[in-house]
Design a protein around this motif. Structure first.
Motif, PDB file in Angstrom:
ATOM      1  N   ASP A  77      15.553 -24.659 -17.337  1.00  0.00           N
ATOM      2  CA  ASP A  77      14.148 -24.441 -17.019  1.00  0.00           C
ATOM      3  C   ASP A  77      13.252 -25.243 -17.959  1.00  0.00           C
ATOM      4  O   ASP A  77      12.335 -24.715 -18.603  1.00  0.00           O
ATOM      5  CB  ASP A  77      13.799 -22.947 -17.105  1.00  0.00           C
ATOM      6  N   ARG A  78      13.537 -26.527 -18.037  1.00  0.00           N
ATOM      7  CA  ARG A  78      12.773 -27.434 -18.886  1.00  0.00           C
ATOM      8  C   ARG A  78      12.234 -28.611 -18.075  1.00  0.00           C
ATOM      9  O   ARG A  78      12.899 -29.096 -17.159  1.00  0.00           O
ATOM     10  CB  ARG A  78      13.656 -28.003 -19.998  1.00  0.00           C
ATOM     11  N   CYS A 104      10.315 -37.904 -14.254  1.00  0.00           N
ATOM     12  CA  CYS A 104       9.951 -36.550 -14.668  1.00  0.00           C
ATOM     13  C   CYS A 104      10.850 -35.564 -13.929  1.00  0.00           C
ATOM     14  O   CYS A 104      10.718 -35.368 -12.714  1.00  0.00           O
ATOM     15  CB  CYS A 104       8.480 -36.281 -14.364  1.00  0.00           C
ATOM     16  N   PHE A 105      11.778 -34.966 -14.662  1.00  0.00           N
ATOM     17  CA  PHE A 105      12.740 -34.028 -14.078  1.00  0.00           C
ATOM     18  C   PHE A 105      12.205 -32.605 -14.232  1.00  0.00           C
ATOM     19  O   PHE A 105      11.856 -32.175 -15.339  1.00  0.00           O
ATOM     20  CB  PHE A 105      14.094 -34.142 -14.784  1.00  0.00           C
ATOM     21  N   LYS A 106      12.158 -31.896 -13.110  1.00  0.00           N
ATOM     22  CA  LYS A 106      11.627 -30.539 -13.137  1.00  0.00           C
ATOM     23  C   LYS A 106      12.230 -29.741 -11.985  1.00  0.00           C
ATOM     24  O   LYS A 106      12.273 -30.218 -10.846  1.00  0.00           O
ATOM     25  CB  LYS A 106      10.098 -30.587 -13.010  1.00  0.00           C
ATOM     26  N   ASN A 107      12.719 -28.543 -12.305  1.00  0.00           N
ATOM     27  CA  ASN A 107      13.276 -27.645 -11.279  1.00  0.00           C
ATOM     28  C   ASN A 107      14.337 -28.329 -10.411  1.00  0.00           C
ATOM     29  O   ASN A 107      14.414 -28.108  -9.200  1.00  0.00           O
ATOM     30  CB  ASN A 107      12.166 -27.094 -10.385  1.00  0.00           C
ATOM     31  N   LEU A 134      20.477 -35.038 -15.551  1.00  0.00           N
ATOM     32  CA  LEU A 134      19.194 -34.545 -16.068  1.00  0.00           C
ATOM     33  C   LEU A 134      18.460 -33.690 -15.039  1.00  0.00           C
ATOM     34  O   LEU A 134      17.746 -32.745 -15.404  1.00  0.00           O
ATOM     35  CB  LEU A 134      18.318 -35.717 -16.525  1.00  0.00           C
ATOM     36  N   LYS A 135      18.630 -33.999 -13.780  1.00  0.00           N
ATOM     37  CA  LYS A 135      18.033 -33.145 -12.745  1.00  0.00           C
ATOM     38  C   LYS A 135      18.604 -31.733 -12.831  1.00  0.00           C
ATOM     39  O   LYS A 135      17.856 -30.741 -12.802  1.00  0.00           O
ATOM     40  CB  LYS A 135      18.303 -33.735 -11.351  1.00  0.00           C
ATOM     41  N   LEU A 136      19.916 -31.633 -12.960  1.00  0.00           N
ATOM     42  CA  LEU A 136      20.565 -30.323 -13.030  1.00  0.00           C
ATOM     43  C   LEU A 136      20.176 -29.565 -14.302  1.00  0.00           C
ATOM     44  O   LEU A 136      19.907 -28.364 -14.264  1.00  0.00           O
ATOM     45  CB  LEU A 136      22.079 -30.484 -12.963  1.00  0.00           C
ATOM     46  N   ILE A 170      10.617 -31.887 -22.896  1.00  0.00           N
ATOM     47  CA  ILE A 170      11.412 -32.826 -23.688  1.00  0.00           C
ATOM     48  C   ILE A 170      11.080 -34.237 -23.231  1.00  0.00           C
ATOM     49  O   ILE A 170      11.160 -34.552 -22.040  1.00  0.00           O
ATOM     50  CB  ILE A 170      12.920 -32.542 -23.533  1.00  0.00           C
ATOM     51  N   ARG A 171      10.697 -35.094 -24.180  1.00  0.00           N
ATOM     52  CA  ARG A 171      10.292 -36.462 -23.854  1.00  0.00           C
ATOM     53  C   ARG A 171      11.230 -37.445 -24.541  1.00  0.00           C
ATOM     54  O   ARG A 171      11.371 -37.422 -25.763  1.00  0.00           O
ATOM     55  CB  ARG A 171       8.840 -36.712 -24.275  1.00  0.00           C
TER      56      ARG A 171
END
Length: 465
Positions: free
Chosen positions: A440-441, A453-456, A432-434, A416-417
């Motif tokens: 799982d995005r 860039c939020f991931k995991n 957004l981190k959570l 998602i951007r």
């Protein structure tokens, strides 16, 4: 051609008079007059001529596309390009560069990728100018891996290529990789330029590499004979201010050999907000009031600093000053592109056709977030209201609305951007981190200053922003 001579001499009025009196005009004549107007910044007048051309060639279309890009009107540039495609005119290499620049400004990844594919099919793969613009486009659209793929595949690289990639890594919080790439650049025998060092200093600023930043600032002159420009001084002030070295940043400003501008004092003010230094914030604001009196952002930052200290009288005073000077607050918005359509959201947006569905999904997400320890950070709501009202206000931030819309409208696993015109607030950053972990995005947010860039459950900025 006399018309061209007038144009070369900058005699625009005489050129236009001659153009208007000409009984017959071919496409070259029309293009020449349009070029004169675009160079002068009269892109609307040039567009008026463009609409009147009996028969347009690829140069006519490209002139208008690049003209709109140069004047900060990327949406109009893309619209003209799509009309060009409908007219059956094939883009050349100059057209491709202009359209990619528009895509970079808009964050239009879908069109950017389509133009990239067209460029490759058309045999433009080795065009360094196009490759450099592709790197910038992918960087600004939040696709750092694609930008690096283009960079690595280049058979020939210029200083622009290296600088674009270094700056891209810096914007995405990959400071160590930016510094490694600079070392590789030097090893190849390529000399950096002033833009390269802006990228390096940004990398150091975004990750708090104070010593490295000082080192690069000194090396640019000692090793490469580059005289620091205002951008480099601004980066250094930003680096020191973010790191909490506010008094050192202030002394740095006072000892600058050139007059500091609004960006330099704004960097100090931003650091004052992060580290809650009201005294230096007042100093910075006095200078900003003279240098950039109509920039609403500086007033808002000062107002927020006062609000965090619960000095409501000063908050009211700043707001009154804004009204007296006719300064209006820029509304925050976030946008997300789904299936080629751009959807924009503003804080508290209830006008979207799927507003109710968005609200319902957010409430479900909120329950799962709270199970993982999420507590709304109402301190970022700098209004004198009840706690419950503050939480409701937080839930309606534009980036949260855009995020939920993206979750609803895209397939599981799809990145998602989101583009945002202001800085992401601390609560949205935590949320957004959570969500990136729960759903799982990968979530990429381009705000006013950088990419997140939020991931995991973590962010590329490592919470240093």
């Amino acid at each position: 051609m006399i018309l061209n001579l007038y144009a070369l001499c900058g005699e625009v009025r005489d050129a236009r008079k001659m153009f208007d009196k000409m009984p017959q005009r071919d496409v070259v004549t029309w293009n020449t007059m349009m070029t004169v107007l675009v160079k002068r910044g009269d892109v609307e007048e040039a567009y008026d001529l463009f609409l009147r051309i009996p028969e347009r060639n690829v140069r006519s279309w490209t002139l208008m596309i690049s003209g709109f890009v140069q004047r900060g009107k990327p949406k109009e540039a893309v619209r003209v390009f799509l009309e060009m495609e409908e007219a059956g005119v094939r883009a050349n290499e100059v057209t491709v560069v202009a359209v990619l620049a528009a895509c970079a400004d808009l964050g239009d990844l879908d069109l950017g990728r389509r133009v990239h594919e067209y460029s490759s099919r058309s045999g433009f793969r080795r065009n360094v100018w196009i490759c450099n613009t592709l790197i910038e486009m992918y960087v600004k659209c939040g696709c750092l891996e694609d930008a690096r793929w283009v960079f690595d595949a280049m058979e020939e690289r210029t200083v622009v290529s290296w600088s674009a990639m270094i700056s891209g890594l810096a914007m995405h919080g990959q400071a160590e990789e930016a510094l490694r790439l600079f070392s590789n650049m030097v090893e190849t025998g390529m000399d950096p330029n002033h833009v390269t060092f802006v990228g390096l200093l940004h990398a150091c600023s975004h990750m708090g590499f104070v010593d490295k930043g000082h080192e690069f600032f000194e090396r640019m002159t000692a090793d490469y004979g580059i005289v620091p420009r205002i951008e480099h001084y601004g980066c250094m002030v930003d680096l020191l201010s973010r790191a909490g070295l506010l008094h050192e940043a202030y002394e740095f400003i006072m000892n600058m050999p050139i007059k500091p501008n609004g960006v330099v004092w704004g960097a100090l003010l931003g650091g004052c907000k992060v580290h809650r230094n009201i005294e230096l914030a007042d100093v910075a604001t006095k200078h900003l009031a003279e240098l950039d009196p109509l920039n609403d952002g500086y007033y808002i930052v000062l107002s927020n600093i006062y609000a965090e200290a619960q000095r409501w009288e000063e908050v009211a005073s700043v707001r009154k000053l804004m009204r007296d000077r006719g300064v209006k607050k820029t509304p925050g918005w976030s946008s997300i592109t789904v299936d080629g359509v751009v959807h924009e959201f503003v804080a508290g947006d209830e006008a979207h056709p799927q507003a109710e569905e968005i609200n319902q999904m957010w409430e479900k997400l909120l329950e799962r977030m709270k199970m993982k320890g999420y507590v709304p950070n109402t301190s970022v709501v700098l209004l004198d209201m009840e706690q419950e009202q503050k939480e409701k206000f937080l839930n309606r931030h534009s980036e949260k609305l855009a995020l939920v819309f993206g979750l609803i409208k895209t397939k599981p696993g799809t990145p998602i951007r989101i583009m945002k015109n202001l800085r992401v607030c601390e609560d949205c950053h935590a949320a957004l981190k959570l969500v990136s972990e729960i759903m799982d995005r990968e979530i990429v947010v381009r705000d006013r200053n950088r990419f997140h860039c939020f991931k995991n459950g973590s962010c590329s900025c490592r919470d240093y922003w």
